[in-house]
Design a protein around this motif. Structure first.
Motif, PDB file in Angstrom:
ATOM      1  N   ARG A   1       0.811  -1.214   0.000  1.00  0.00           N
ATOM      2  CA  ARG A   1       0.000   0.000   0.000  1.00  0.00           C
ATOM      3  C   ARG A   1       0.848   1.269   0.000  1.00  0.00           C
ATOM      4  N   ARG A   2       2.107   1.154   0.360  1.00  0.00           N
ATOM      5  CA  ARG A   2       2.957   2.337   0.361  1.00  0.00           C
ATOM      6  C   ARG A   2       3.442   2.690  -1.040  1.00  0.00           C
ATOM      7  N   MET A   3       3.200   1.821  -2.003  1.00  0.00           N
ATOM      8  CA  MET A   3       3.705   2.032  -3.351  1.00  0.00           C
ATOM      9  C   MET A   3       2.722   2.774  -4.247  1.00  0.00           C
ATOM     10  N   GLY A   4       1.574   3.185  -3.731  1.00  0.00           N
ATOM     11  CA  GLY A   4       0.644   3.958  -4.543  1.00  0.00           C
ATOM     12  C   GLY A   4      -0.532   3.136  -5.042  1.00  0.00           C
ATOM     13  N   PRO A   5      -1.294   3.673  -5.992  1.00  0.00           N
ATOM     14  CA  PRO A   5      -2.514   3.018  -6.468  1.00  0.00           C
ATOM     15  C   PRO A   5      -2.201   1.794  -7.326  1.00  0.00           C
ATOM     16  N   THR A   6      -3.187   0.903  -7.403  1.00  0.00           N
ATOM     17  CA  THR A   6      -3.084  -0.273  -8.266  1.00  0.00           C
ATOM     18  C   THR A   6      -3.875  -0.015  -9.544  1.00  0.00           C
ATOM     19  N   GLN A   7      -3.902  -1.012 -10.414  1.00  0.00           N
ATOM     20  CA  GLN A   7      -4.674  -0.893 -11.646  1.00  0.00           C
ATOM     21  C   GLN A   7      -6.180  -0.852 -11.384  1.00  0.00           C
ATOM     22  N   MET A   8      -6.622  -1.303 -10.226  1.00  0.00           N
ATOM     23  CA  MET A   8      -8.052  -1.359  -9.911  1.00  0.00           C
ATOM     24  C   MET A   8      -8.512  -0.210  -9.028  1.00  0.00           C
ATOM     25  N   THR A   9      -7.595   0.607  -8.536  1.00  0.00           N
ATOM     26  CA  THR A   9      -7.964   1.648  -7.573  1.00  0.00           C
ATOM     27  C   THR A   9      -8.985   2.617  -8.152  1.00  0.00           C
ATOM     28  N   TYR A  10      -8.756   3.072  -9.366  1.00  0.00           N
ATOM     29  CA  TYR A  10      -9.652   4.059  -9.973  1.00  0.00           C
ATOM     30  C   TYR A  10     -11.066   3.508 -10.107  1.00  0.00           C
ATOM     31  N   LEU A  11     -11.218   2.303 -10.643  1.00  0.00           N
ATOM     32  CA  LEU A  11     -12.550   1.742 -10.850  1.00  0.00           C
ATOM     33  C   LEU A  11     -13.288   1.573  -9.527  1.00  0.00           C
TER      34      LEU A  11
ATOM     35  N   GLU B   1     -19.877  11.153   3.192  1.00  0.00           N
ATOM     36  CA  GLU B   1     -19.513  10.044   2.305  1.00  0.00           C
ATOM     37  C   GLU B   1     -18.503  10.499   1.263  1.00  0.00           C
ATOM     38  N   ILE B   2     -18.709  11.701   0.702  1.00  0.00           N
ATOM     39  CA  ILE B   2     -17.754  12.203  -0.285  1.00  0.00           C
ATOM     40  C   ILE B   2     -16.389  12.432   0.357  1.00  0.00           C
ATOM     41  N   PHE B   3     -16.387  12.966   1.583  1.00  0.00           N
ATOM     42  CA  PHE B   3     -15.119  13.200   2.280  1.00  0.00           C
ATOM     43  C   PHE B   3     -14.393  11.877   2.522  1.00  0.00           C
ATOM     44  N   THR B   4     -15.133  10.828   2.845  1.00  0.00           N
ATOM     45  CA  THR B   4     -14.512   9.516   3.055  1.00  0.00           C
ATOM     46  C   THR B   4     -13.839   9.027   1.779  1.00  0.00           C
ATOM     47  N   VAL B   5     -14.516   9.191   0.643  1.00  0.00           N
ATOM     48  CA  VAL B   5     -13.921   8.773  -0.633  1.00  0.00           C
ATOM     49  C   VAL B   5     -12.701   9.622  -0.953  1.00  0.00           C
ATOM     50  N   GLN B   6     -12.766  10.925  -0.649  1.00  0.00           N
ATOM     51  CA  GLN B   6     -11.601  11.779  -0.870  1.00  0.00           C
ATOM     52  C   GLN B   6     -10.400  11.309  -0.054  1.00  0.00           C
TER      53      GLN B   6
ATOM     54  N   THR C   1      -5.174   8.879   0.121  1.00  0.00           N
ATOM     55  CA  THR C   1      -4.312   7.847   0.694  1.00  0.00           C
ATOM     56  C   THR C   1      -3.727   6.953  -0.394  1.00  0.00           C
ATOM     57  N   SER C   2      -4.538   6.647  -1.404  1.00  0.00           N
ATOM     58  CA  SER C   2      -4.088   5.730  -2.455  1.00  0.00           C
ATOM     59  C   SER C   2      -3.121   6.397  -3.425  1.00  0.00           C
ATOM     60  N   TYR C   3      -3.397   7.650  -3.792  1.00  0.00           N
ATOM     61  CA  TYR C   3      -2.628   8.288  -4.856  1.00  0.00           C
ATOM     62  C   TYR C   3      -1.505   9.189  -4.347  1.00  0.00           C
ATOM     63  N   LEU C   4      -1.660   9.771  -3.159  1.00  0.00           N
ATOM     64  CA  LEU C   4      -0.731  10.806  -2.727  1.00  0.00           C
ATOM     65  C   LEU C   4       0.002  10.457  -1.444  1.00  0.00           C
ATOM     66  N   ARG C   5       0.001   9.195  -1.073  1.00  0.00           N
ATOM     67  CA  ARG C   5       0.637   8.838   0.198  1.00  0.00           C
ATOM     68  C   ARG C   5       2.135   9.076   0.147  1.00  0.00           C
TER      69      ARG C   5
END
Length: 689
Positions: free
Chosen positions: A406-416, A450-455, A460-464
């Protein structure tokens, strides 16, 4: 003695339009203006027609009306009997299907149309003004058209659209609409393979798809498809026709991402314009994909590759704004026939096939949610069964059985997966938009949470950790697209409060809604500028010409309305500069995008109208100005120029109602003709930059 003197002129407009002195279309009751303003049907009253009918309608006309009403009631009774006899009530545990469509027709008969006990509570609460209409062709085919979609049919008749060019309107874009179930003129395998472009073009377009589109809509397992593609290049007869259909639809999607100067467009197409070549090539390959599916016997036998081809076909058609309900319902039932509505772990399948099945089902749920929302349906029962969401892992991890760091950033499935959650929130927001006032099941604080949770998940996924190396371009593009959609949801969520503020409700809640709308509109336009002007995002021109331009135009309209009633001269100058910059960006894409071409005309006139209301202080010293605040939003300003009438402002407020900005097909194009009333404004075709 007659109640009215002979020769007295009776009103021909409805009472609400007549009292507000705005134009009434006088088409039917309720009129379109009252529908846009959110009035109930019983409030749209035509006094002139009712008086005339009492005094002058002859006995013959009355008998004809009674006969027609009787025939209509008889037809309705027959239709209800037929539907009741063919459609038994659905058990709560049965799979929920999209609205059923009859073969050869584009009319959708959803449960909310039947008028029986299967109506959901939300459907019963739909305001009558949100009901669309039935379009019947001379051949007898029937199609349900949601109310917002009817605006496109009158677009060409409005003065504000006299010079808008419909890009490629003379080119066929729906050659694939009747090929799936067609048995006439079945092509052989050799004939279908001959429709593929030369190998080097196939290689290039395939690479474009997996570079640009696969990270956005990750339905396939990339290494598996690549291995199958190499096998196909060695032996074209080794792959099924379902797989060939998948290849064709990948090509159809990839051509939309090609740059204007890419030689592939001119080599494969023969049209005079870039948009014409893209339209023709995309339609050609979609048509070939449908023919391959028909040759594969998709109606009676199914495969995972054929299902993936159907899903991507819906994805491609939706981005071309083509009808997808019928195909979506068929694809859903193909997935059920293959058991995709049951979690694949129960079948003891391999990890790759399990995830491919979960991805296919998740993609169907997402597209169903989008289509359901576009039709204004409030039915919250989605295509949910016991299928788990796909795992947030890279394709390579499925092969090697490893878990991502998880420290390496998003995966191929993160966006979907993030977009899946955002579409669920969008459905809740639209439930409030299309419900009666104060009947929403969700409050704004709940939705914001809910939107804040997704943000937070997104950050966390893209900018960690980006200190070691920056994110790849496709992940940066995905992140910008996610943020743009989040701001689009905020614009919809806070629109009711913003409209109340514009109409004089100056409270803490409405001022907060105004601020949130302005902030989100600024952010959407900033993201749009980044995606359009950064060279690294050049392959995403298809998004900037389509959905991205819709979100940007939405934000620009909100700022244009604020420009009519700014809080200060500084805000006016700042927003005007933003809109002028956006105007240039829309003009640069107007040769590829109908939305951009139309947006240029409308925004140019809105800026002109706002400048006619420009507020200036004749005395520069700041001591004469009082800070803007509640009840003093324009303190210290003196209006100059030609004032805009209140009826025009009322029309403008009606145009920004949230239900008209849910999908691109719902944009109220026809309502902007009020900009040309009183002073003829010249339209100049924007020159592409």
């Amino acid at each position: 003695m007659a109640s009215h003197p002979v020769g007295k002129r009776l009103p021909i407009s409805c009472e609400p339009c007549r009292k507000r002195k705005i134009r009434c279309p006088r088409d039917h009751r309720p009129c379109q203006t009252c529908i846009r303003r959110g009035l109930r049907p019983e409030e749209c009253i035509f006094l002139g027609q009712s008086r005339l009918s009492l005094e002058h309608v002859s006995a013959t006309e009355s008998s004809i009306q009674r006969e027609l009403l009787a025939r209509i009631r008889n037809l309705e009774d027959l239709l209800h009997k037929q539907i009741d006899g063919q459609a038994p009530l659905q058990n709560p545990g049965d799979p929920v299907s999209p609205p059923i469509t009859t073969a050869g027709s584009t009319k959708t008969f959803s449960e909310s149309d039947r008028g029986t006990d299967v109506l959901s509570t939300e459907s019963r609460n739909q305001p009558p003004g949100n009901v669309g209409s039935l379009q019947v062709s001379p051949s007898g085919h029937v199609r349900y058209v949601p109310l917002p979609s009817q605006w496109n049919s009158v677009l060409a008749e409005t003065p504000a659209n006299q010079d808008i060019e419909d890009l490629g309107s003379d080119l066929a874009d729906e050659e694939d609409h009747d090929l799936l179930f067609s048995s006439r003129g079945a092509a052989s395998r050799a004939e279908l393979l001959a429709l593929l472009p030369p190998g080097r073009y196939c290689d290039a377009l395939k690479d474009v798809y997996f570079k640009v589109f696969s990270p956005l809509f990750h339905v396939l397992h990339d290494p598996t498809f690549e291995a199958e593609y190499q096998q196909f290049r060695r032996d074209a007869d080794s792959m099924s026709m379902g797989w060939v259909a998948l290849l064709f639809i990948i090509l159809a999607i990839a051509v939309t991402a090609l740059d204007d100067n890419d030689p592939t467009l001119s080599d494969l197409g023969r049209e005079r314009t870039v948009s014409g070549n893209i339209k023709v090539l995309s339609s050609r390959y979609r048509s070939a994909a449908m023919r391959c599916l028909a040759a594969d016997g998709i109606v009676s036998r199914h495969s995972l590759r054929a299902l993936q081809a159907l899903i991507l076909l819906i994805y491609a058609r939706s981005h071309r704004s083509l009808p997808t309900w019928t195909l979506l319902g068929f694809t859903h039932h193909v997935a059920i026939a293959m058991g995709c509505h049951i979690d694949p772990d129960r079948f003891g399948l391999g990890s790759v096939e399990c995830e491919e099945r979960r991805r296919a089902w998740a993609a169907l749920v997402m597209m169903y949610t989008v289509q359901n929302t576009a039709f204004g349906s409030l039915d919250q029962r989605l295509l949910t069964q016991d299928v788990r969401l796909p795992a947030d892992v890279d394709d390579a991890s499925l092969i090697h059985g490893t878990h991502p760091d998880r420290r390496m950033g998003p995966t191929q499935m993160t966006y979907l997966l993030i977009k899946f959650r955002l579409y669920e929130i969008s459905s809740k927001i639209c439930q409030g938009i299309f419900s009666l006032p104060n009947k929403s099941l969700f409050t704004i604080p709940q939705l914001e949470k809910e939107i804040f949770t997704v943000q937070e998940i997104c950050n966390t996924s893209y900018l960690r950790d980006t200190t070691r190396e920056p994110l790849p371009d496709h992940h940066m593009a995905n992140l910008n697209i996610i943020y743009s959609y989040i701001h689009q949801l905020c614009l919809l969520m806070h629109r009711p409060g913003f409209c109340r503020y514009l109409q004089g409700d100056n409270s803490d809640e409405t001022r907060n809604s105004r601020k949130r709308c302005v902030d989100s509109a600024r952010s959407v336009l900033s993201i749009y500028e980044t995606l359009c002007k950064s060279p690294q995002f050049a392959p995403y021109i298809w998004y900037n010409s389509g959905l991205g331009s819709f979100h940007a135009f939405h934000g620009a309209i909100v700022l244009a309305v604020v420009l009519m009633k700014p809080d200060s001269q500084a805000e006016f100058n700042d927003i005007k500069a933003i809109l002028q910059n956006s105007l240039d960006t829309f003009a640069s894409l107007s040769h590829r995008s109908n939305i951009c071409s139309k947006a240029v005309k409308i925004l140019r006139h809105l800026i002109d109208v706002a400048c006619s209301r420009n507020y200036r202080n004749p005395e520069p010293p700041e001591t004469h100005l009082s800070p803007p605040g509640p009840g003093n939003s324009s303190a210290g300003f003196i209006p100059t120029g030609s004032p805009v009438t209140e009826s025009q402002m009322e029309t403008l407020f009606a145009q920004i109602q949230p239900q008209y900005w849910v999908t691109p097909s719902a944009i109220p194009w026809e309502g902007w003709d009020f900009l040309t009333e009183g002073q003829p404004l010249s339209f100049q075709q924007p020159v592409p930059v």
